[in-house]
Design an enzyme around this catalytic site. Sequence first.
Site, mmCIF file in Angstrom:
data_model
loop_
_atom_site.group_PDB
_atom_site.id
_atom_site.type_symbol
_atom_site.label_atom_id
_atom_site.label_comp_id
_atom_site.label_asym_id
_atom_site.label_seq_id
_atom_site.Cartn_x
_atom_site.Cartn_y
_atom_site.Cartn_z
ATOM 1 N N GLY A 17 0.826 -1.198 0.000
ATOM 2 C CA GLY A 17 0.000 0.000 0.000
ATOM 3 C C GLY A 17 0.856 1.242 0.000
ATOM 4 N N PHE A 19 1.858 3.329 2.358
ATOM 5 C CA PHE A 19 2.883 3.528 3.374
ATOM 6 C C PHE A 19 3.849 2.361 3.510
ATOM 7 C CE2 PHE A 19 -0.204 6.690 4.781
ATOM 8 C CZ PHE A 19 0.632 7.761 5.043
ATOM 9 N N GLY A 20 3.548 1.235 2.921
ATOM 10 C CA GLY A 20 4.456 0.105 3.053
ATOM 11 C C GLY A 20 3.816 -1.194 2.627
ATOM 12 N N ASP A 134 -9.551 5.838 7.802
ATOM 13 C CA ASP A 134 -9.407 5.075 6.562
ATOM 14 C C ASP A 134 -10.284 3.823 6.569
ATOM 15 O OD1 ASP A 134 -8.423 4.693 4.006
ATOM 16 O OD2 ASP A 134 -6.615 3.653 4.672
#
Length: 340
Positions: A17, A19-20, A134
Site C-alpha cells: 500500500g 505507506f508500506g 481510513d
Amino acid sequence: MTDFSSALKKGTEISSGFFGKVFNAVDPVHGDVAVKVLHQHIGEADDDWALRKETLLNEAQSLSQADHPNVVRVHHLVKHASDDTLHLVMELCNGSLLDAFKTGPMQLSAVRRAATETALGLDALHARGMIHRDIKPGNLLVSKNGVIKIGDFGLVTDDLILGYGSSVGYIDHFAPEIFTGGGTSVKSDIWALGMTLYRLLHGRYWYSQLPDPREEIKKGGYASKLPWLPHIPDSWRRLIRRAMHDDKTQRYQNALQFLDALSNVVCEPEWRCELKPGKIIWTRSTETRNFLVEWTEHSSRKHEWSANSFPRKKGNKRAIGAAISSKEDCVRALNKFFAS
C-alpha cells in the site's frame, strides 16, 4: 524514539500500500503474525518522518492495550536494526472484505453483521481517543474465525490524509468536510462506514459505473443522489444516507448511535444478486419454491425485467411480473416488486 530488538522472522509479502508492504512473519512470542513495514513517505520531510515515527510509536502502544474482538490485535512496533523502517507486528488475518466487494453484492445479513462488528470496533477505538481515518473494505479484515476486525489504523494523519487518499484512490471515502479543511473526527469515520456499506451492498461492478465520487462529494448532497439496487430495503437506504449526510451534526454522532439504527434494518427476504454487463440476476429459495428475477438492458432506451418462481419438487412455473420499458420505469417496477 526507543529502539526495539526482536527475533521476528519476516516471510512472504501479503499486500502493499501507500505507506508500506505487509508480510507474513513468525514472532517468537506470538507465533504467526502479519507485519506492516512502514517507511518514509515520498516527498515527506525528514523532520516530518521523525515526528510521524514518534506518533506511530504512541499509536502502537495505545493499540496494543486496545484489546477488542473487532480490532486487529497490535503486538508491538519494531524498529529495524539497519534501516529507517518500522515494523508493526499484528495479528494475522485471512484477507479482507475487499475480496467480497470485488466478487459482487453481499447479502443483506452478511453486510449487517460486518457493519455491526465494524461499528463495535470503531467504538472501541473512539473510546481511546483515536480516529481511524481510513475505513474501507480493504481495512476490514477477516479473522480465522470469520470475525471482522478493523486494521491499518494509525497510519494516516490529518496532515497527510489528502495526499494519501489521492495516491491510493480512497478519496471516495472522505467526508465532505475533509475537502474544505475541516479535518477528521469520529463523524468522518461514520461517513466512511456508510460509504463502505454502500459499496459492499452493491459490489464493484455497480460501483464502477457511478460518476467519480471524489468530484461528486464536493458538490454536496452526494448520499441523496446515490442509485440503489432495487432489492435493497428503504431501511438500509435511510441508514446509509444519514451516516453520509453532508452536515455532520445530522449524522450518527458516534458508533453506538449507528448501532442502534442498524438494529432496525430489514434483511428479509434474503436475495442473492449477481451483476453482469447489461444484466442483473436475483435468486432466492423457500422450502417449496425457487425465485428468479432478471433485469436486462437491451439498449439505453429499452430495458426488460421479469420475475418467476419455480417449484422445488412438483408443480408449475409461475410468472410473477414482467415488462419491457424505459430504465426509469424498470427501476420503479423492481423497487415496488422487492418492497412487496
